[in-house]
Write a protein that holds these residues in place. Structure first.
Motif, short mmCIF file in Angstrom:
data_model
loop_
_atom_site.label_atom_id
_atom_site.label_comp_id
_atom_site.label_asym_id
_atom_site.label_seq_id
_atom_site.Cartn_x
_atom_site.Cartn_y
_atom_site.Cartn_z
N UNK A 1 11.62 15.17 -13.69
CA UNK A 1 12.07 15.90 -12.96
C UNK A 1 10.99 17.12 -14.02
N UNK A 2 9.94 17.76 -12.72
CA UNK A 2 9.22 18.82 -13.28
C UNK A 2 9.27 20.15 -12.50
N UNK A 3 9.84 20.81 -13.68
CA UNK A 3 10.51 22.71 -13.73
C UNK A 3 9.04 23.55 -14.24
N UNK A 4 8.08 22.83 -14.45
CA UNK A 4 7.21 23.64 -14.62
C UNK A 4 6.48 23.89 -13.56
N UNK A 5 5.65 25.59 -13.42
CA UNK A 5 5.14 25.80 -11.94
C UNK A 5 4.06 25.42 -11.11
N UNK A 6 3.93 24.14 -11.80
CA UNK A 6 2.29 22.95 -11.62
C UNK A 6 2.78 22.10 -11.80
N UNK A 7 1.51 21.43 -11.58
CA UNK A 7 1.63 19.91 -11.36
C UNK A 7 1.73 18.95 -12.23
N UNK A 8 1.86 18.12 -12.37
CA UNK A 8 2.52 17.53 -14.18
C UNK A 8 2.32 16.13 -13.82
N UNK A 9 2.28 15.10 -14.50
CA UNK A 9 2.68 13.49 -15.17
C UNK A 9 3.60 13.52 -16.05
N UNK A 10 3.36 12.63 -16.83
CA UNK A 10 3.79 12.05 -17.75
C UNK A 10 3.33 10.73 -18.33
N UNK A 11 2.28 10.74 -19.84
CA UNK A 11 1.75 9.84 -20.28
C UNK A 11 2.24 8.99 -20.73
N UNK A 12 2.89 7.95 -21.28
CA UNK A 12 3.30 7.63 -22.35
C UNK A 12 2.36 6.92 -23.87
N UNK A 13 1.71 7.90 -24.66
CA UNK A 13 0.54 7.09 -25.28
C UNK A 13 0.45 6.28 -26.51
N UNK B 1 0.63 7.22 -15.82
CA UNK B 1 0.92 8.43 -15.30
C UNK B 1 -0.48 9.00 -15.87
N UNK B 2 -1.23 8.82 -14.95
CA UNK B 2 -2.67 8.95 -14.68
C UNK B 2 -2.89 9.49 -12.69
N UNK B 3 -2.76 10.69 -12.46
CA UNK B 3 -3.16 10.77 -11.04
C UNK B 3 -5.00 11.15 -10.65
N UNK B 4 -5.05 10.08 -9.77
CA UNK B 4 -4.89 9.93 -9.13
C UNK B 4 -4.80 8.42 -8.99
N UNK C 1 -0.32 7.24 -9.55
CA UNK C 1 0.48 7.64 -8.84
C UNK C 1 -0.39 9.21 -8.62
N UNK C 2 0.60 9.68 -7.67
CA UNK C 2 0.25 10.84 -7.89
C UNK C 2 1.08 11.89 -8.25
N UNK C 3 -0.04 13.20 -8.04
CA UNK C 3 0.75 14.41 -9.35
C UNK C 3 2.11 14.58 -8.60
N UNK C 4 2.99 14.63 -9.67
CA UNK C 4 4.62 15.33 -9.29
C UNK C 4 4.26 17.55 -8.94
N UNK C 5 4.59 17.59 -7.80
CA UNK C 5 4.48 18.91 -7.58
C UNK C 5 5.68 19.28 -8.18
N UNK C 6 5.40 20.62 -8.19
CA UNK C 6 6.80 21.39 -8.60
C UNK C 6 8.18 21.87 -8.23
N UNK D 1 0.66 -1.13 -0.17
CA UNK D 1 0.11 0.16 0.07
C UNK D 1 1.12 0.98 -0.22
N UNK D 2 0.37 2.25 -0.60
CA UNK D 2 1.18 3.62 -1.10
C UNK D 2 0.53 4.81 -0.85
N UNK D 3 0.95 5.73 -1.00
CA UNK D 3 -0.44 7.17 -1.19
C UNK D 3 -1.33 6.98 -2.14
N UNK D 4 -1.30 5.90 -3.50
CA UNK D 4 -1.94 5.74 -3.95
C UNK D 4 -2.87 4.88 -3.89
N UNK D 5 -2.60 4.39 -2.82
CA UNK D 5 -3.35 2.85 -2.23
C UNK D 5 -3.16 1.52 -2.81
N UNK D 6 -3.78 0.34 -2.02
CA UNK D 6 -3.50 -1.13 -2.25
C UNK D 6 -3.70 -0.93 -3.84
#
Length: 488
Positions: free
Chosen positions: A89-101, A111-114, A117-122, A21-26
């Motif tokens: 690494x997220x160097x944007x001023x807002x949260x993001x994720x990466x989805x490998x389409x 890459x889909x929160x929640x 994973x959790x969002x990647x914060x700035x 279990x983690x921040x995104x649950x079991x």
């Protein structure tokens, strides 16, 4: 250094991987699609803002453009069978994720929160395990504030090469990236989304562009040669009718998946309709030196020129035209005889609604909240009365259905709205079986267009994990037209 979680992912053999279990649950078991012995290519990836002249070299500088590694229209290439270990690494001023389409990989790297994973914060980091079991043209992009971040340029192409394709023998390769910009006359950003657009066909860009250029590229290629033209609609909204002014053109692959070559002459109106996230590989036979082939979007009021191929004498002799078949895909195929049915409506919604049974109370995801930065402000759309979270209701909705790993399903989508919906299923390559409105060859894809008053059927073999299913007109997704399947 890649994180411990990334090493756990990257060391996974083809089979089951159990996580605590983690921040995104079991989390359910996660399936890898390459063996542990697969070669690994490890690299860093950053998302950050840059400045660019999007309205031409003499135009104003646009600020707050988003790009991976500081480069718009970045292309990553790797051989089939490679595992990418990506330290993001997220160097944007807002949260993001990466989805490998379109990539078939472990869902914990989707890459889909929640859900995954959790969002990647700035300033935050996340390690992605991206196995590449299939050749083809793919791309990667955020799955949080996707309308805003993709709208401002945050995506990159991913080309997976198959050594066997070298025997096919193309004389040149050309990329066409359809991506518009929403800019005011001073070159600065307009709002990426409007309520009127989100509730209808989407909010369109004000500046049309191909490969980031406001004038159609001119590409020199060998006269009498066979050119592999690889087109992607990376725009958040635009739908195109792709075609060209020669009869000597064939479709070779859809969404990276090869099919027996189809002549454009055999298609209705000699075009292939493509919406956001859809890709197409085509073969174009060039005429003699000095002549040109023009590739258009015929969906505009006047044909919109995307690219001009210019035939240049390279000493190549003229030969009889022959379609060049690509190596056939090696993806898991559904068993249509034993497949179970899933039927869904794509519909409008007057507000957030949920009709699917709730998750069990002891499932940590039953209490999960979707970040308000990852969704729209209101609800306009639903899948069979289930709407994704919006600012009106940020609780993660229950799954549309719970499916069984390895079981085949036929999924029917009926569009009862007046707008097109390019529907994308994460983590799977599906077979497009039929349409109630148009004649089409059966083919493999990860995104399929569903027209108004049309029913489209697809089939797939379910893979363990939590996978979202949504419209890739990004404002439709952000305002409700997304759901998810739990596969156990």
């Amino acid at each position: 250094m890649i994180s411990r979680r990334g090493l756990m992912l990257a060391s996974a053999a083809a089979g089951l991987v159990a996580f605590a279990p983690s921040a995104i649950g079991q989390v359910p078991a996660s399936l890898d699609t390459l063996p542990a012995s697969a070669p690994v290519r490890r690299f860093g990836l950053t998302a950050r803002e840059i400045e660019a002249r999007l309205m031409g070299p003499d135009g104003p500088v646009t600020r707050h453009v988003c790009a991976y590694d500081g480069a718009l229209f970045k292309i990553v290439r790797a051989p089939r069978g490679t595992r990418l270990a990506v330290d993001f690494e997220n160097l944007l001023p807002d949260p993001t994720t990466v989805h490998w389409h379109g990539v078939r990989g472990p869902y914990l790297s989707d890459g889909v929160a929640p859900l995954t994973q959790d969002v990647v914060p700035p300033g935050g980091r996340f390690s992605y395990n991206v196995p590449l079991p299939d050749a083809g043209l793919y791309f990667f992009h955020p799955h949080c504030d996707e309308t805003g971040q993709v709208g401002r340029g945050l995506f990159a192409l991913l080309v997976v090469d198959d050594p066997a394709e070298q025997k096919v023998g193309f004389d040149a390769e050309c990329f066409i990236v359809v991506k518009d910009w929403r800019l005011a006359s001073d070159g600065q950003w307009l709002a990426m989304s409007t309520d009127e657009g989100a509730a209808n066909a989407g909010t369109f860009g004000t500046v049309r562009a191909t490969n980031g250029q406001i004038t159609a590229p001119r590409v020199e290629v060998p006269a009498y040669g066979d050119v592999r033209v690889r087109t992607i609609v990376a725009d958040a909204t635009r739908v195109i009718d792709l075609g060209c002014d020669t009869d000597d053109a064939f479709i070779l692959a859809v969404d990276g998946q090869a099919l027996p070559p189809v002549s454009f002459k055999a298609l209705p109106d000699d075009i292939w309709r493509m919406g956001p996230a859809m890709r197409l590989d085509m073969q174009v036979r060039m005429p003699g030196p000095g002549q040109e082939v023009k590739i258009y979007d015929y969906r505009s009021s006047e044909p919109y020129l995307l690219t001009t191929l210019v035939a240049v004498d390279k000493g190549k002799a003229k030969t009889p035209l022959r379609a060049k078949a690509l190596p056939q895909p090696k993806v898991p195929l559904p068993d249509l005889k034993s497949a179970k049915r899933l039927d869904y409506l794509l519909q409008v919604s007057a507000g957030p609604t949920i009709v699917s049974p709730a998750l069990p109370a002891d499932d940590p995801l039953s209490k999960a909240l979707v970040s308000s930065l990852c969704v729209g402000s209101t609800t306009h759309w639903a899948i069979s009365r289930d709407s994704w979270a919006t600012d009106e209701a940020l609780r993660l909705p229950p799954p549309l259905a719970t499916l069984s790993n390895g079981t085949s399903y036929i999924l029917s989508m009926s569009n009862v709205t007046k707008h097109v919906h390019p529907m994308h299923l994460h983590g799977h390559v599906f077979r497009v079986l039929s349409s109630s409105k148009k004649k089409m060859p059966q083919y493999l894809a990860d995104t399929v267009m569903v027209e108004p008053n049309e029913t489209v059927e697809i089939a797939f073999k379910a893979v363990s994990g939590n996978w979202v299913f949504h419209c890739h007109i990004l404002e439709h997704m952000d305002t409700g037209l997304m759901g998810w399947f739990k596969v156990v």
